[in-house]
Design a protein around this motif. Structure first.
Motif, short mmCIF file in Angstrom:
data_model
loop_
_atom_site.label_atom_id
_atom_site.label_comp_id
_atom_site.label_asym_id
_atom_site.label_seq_id
_atom_site.Cartn_x
_atom_site.Cartn_y
_atom_site.Cartn_z
N ASP A 25 -9.66 7.10 -5.01
CA ASP A 25 -8.39 7.65 -4.52
C ASP A 25 -7.89 6.82 -3.33
N TYR A 26 -6.68 7.10 -2.93
CA TYR A 26 -6.00 6.30 -1.90
C TYR A 26 -6.78 6.26 -0.58
N PRO A 40 -3.07 0.50 -5.14
CA PRO A 40 -3.52 1.89 -5.18
C PRO A 40 -3.51 2.49 -6.57
N MET A 91 0.83 -1.20 0.00
CA MET A 91 0.00 0.00 0.00
C MET A 91 0.86 1.25 0.00
N ARG A 123 2.96 4.36 -2.03
CA ARG A 123 2.55 5.21 -3.15
C ARG A 123 2.99 4.65 -4.50
N ARG A 163 -6.83 3.92 -8.32
CA ARG A 163 -6.87 5.31 -8.78
C ARG A 163 -7.32 5.39 -10.23
#
Length: 318
Positions: free
Chosen positions: A294-295, A285, A278, A280, A289
């Motif tokens: 969104d996250y 994710p 998880m 970036r 997206r």
């Protein structure tokens, strides 16, 4: 369900090879939850984890651990005994999915295509090859491409493999040997009962190893993958079926190898990750997206499923 403001313990870190990734995952989750107005207790897992969880007394635990003992059923069993609600898969699913051989035994009889191969004792590798070259050697129960080696016909590790050659045989007594599947790296995330997209991974090193996964700029993510519609459909179908057959909860990510010279017949599931990254840079994710989630909403969706599942079971029952 509408999510009230909660006290969430984010469990991260631990002592597996994937500790640095888990810390990044956990911090991302914690920041997202705080941004949504939830109260967060960060717990870097040590041997006193049960005591710390009991003291925190959270409404729900977000399990952001990767690798053993946070992804292999050990921590799940502890939290079951404590009566805690937690995200992602439960004990039985975790035990099976982290073990690549058990995963094959659970999925292949249901028509999920996976590479052949067998478990080998490391000592035998220094005498003879377990399979015709090229082949892949990997730990039975590690994730994030930790300790994976591709043994080529050119003898890149010696022929037979040399004891002093750097590879997983220096760390593990038993390894899984599989035929090498030429072609392309594909992956599909599942959230709840929905397969999201297919991402193609193009590592600059030529191999999607640990560094390629977690070092910015070392791998190109093509999302959605530029592949035929029938391959996209097959990846999504296989990922969702594997998720359901194993009894995964929250989110999972299925990794594939596709020999594009053989069409659908060249598509093989390599493994199912029950607690995918998880960070970036992580793939789940990224796919969420691309699907409009969104996250922070992704993090909340995983928590919602954990709460609904516990409520429907009258407690934590996996």
């Amino acid at each position: 369900m509408t999510l009230p403001k909660l006290h969430v313990a984010v469990l991260m870190g631990g002592w597996s090879n994937e500790r640095p990734v888990s810390l990044m995952s956990g911090e991302g989750v914690a920041e997202a939850l705080e941004g949504k107005g939830h109260t967060v207790t960060r717990i870097d897992m040590g041997r006193d984890v049960a005591q710390r969880l009991a003291e925190a007394a959270p409404d729900v635990v977000f399990n952001a651990l990767h690798g053993a003992p946070g992804e292999d059923g050990t921590v799940q069993g502890m939290m079951d005994l404590m009566g805690l609600v937690y995200t992602h898969s439960g004990l039985a699913t975790s035990v099976i999915a982290i073990d690549k051989e058990l995963t094959k035994q659970a999925l292949v009889p249901h028509g999920i295509p996976m590479p052949g191969g067998r478990i080998v004792e490391t000592e035998t590798l220094f005498e003879r090859d377990p399979l015709p070259r090229p082949y892949v050697l990997k730990p039975v129960n590690e994730g994030s491409s930790v300790g994976v080696a591709i043994v080529t016909a050119e003898g890149n590790y010696g022929n037979p493999i040399g004891r002093d050659a750097k590879g997983p045989w220096q760390e593990f007594d038993r390894l899984l040997a599989e035929p090498y599947i030429r072609g392309r790296e594909l992956t599909t995330a599942v959230i709840g009962d929905r397969a999201l997209l297919v991402t193609e991974l193009k590592p600059k090193s030529g191999f999607y190893d640990f560094d390629s996964k977690y070092t910015d700029g070392m791998t190109e993510h093509v999302c959605p993958a530029e592949i035929p519609d029938e391959i996209t459909a097959a990846c999504k179908d296989l990922a969702l079926r594997a998720h359901q057959l194993l009894g995964c909860k929250g989110t999972s990510r299925s990794d594939f190898r596709w020999d594009d010279s053989q069409g659908v017949e060249g598509l093989f599931l390599l493994e199912v990750n029950t607690q995918p990254g998880m960070t970036r840079l992580s793939l789940v994710p990224e796919q969420a997206r691309a699907c409009g989630m969104d996250y922070p909403d992704l993090v909340e969706a995983i928590i919602v499923e954990a709460l609904e599942d516990a409520r429907g079971a009258g407690g934590r029952a996996k």
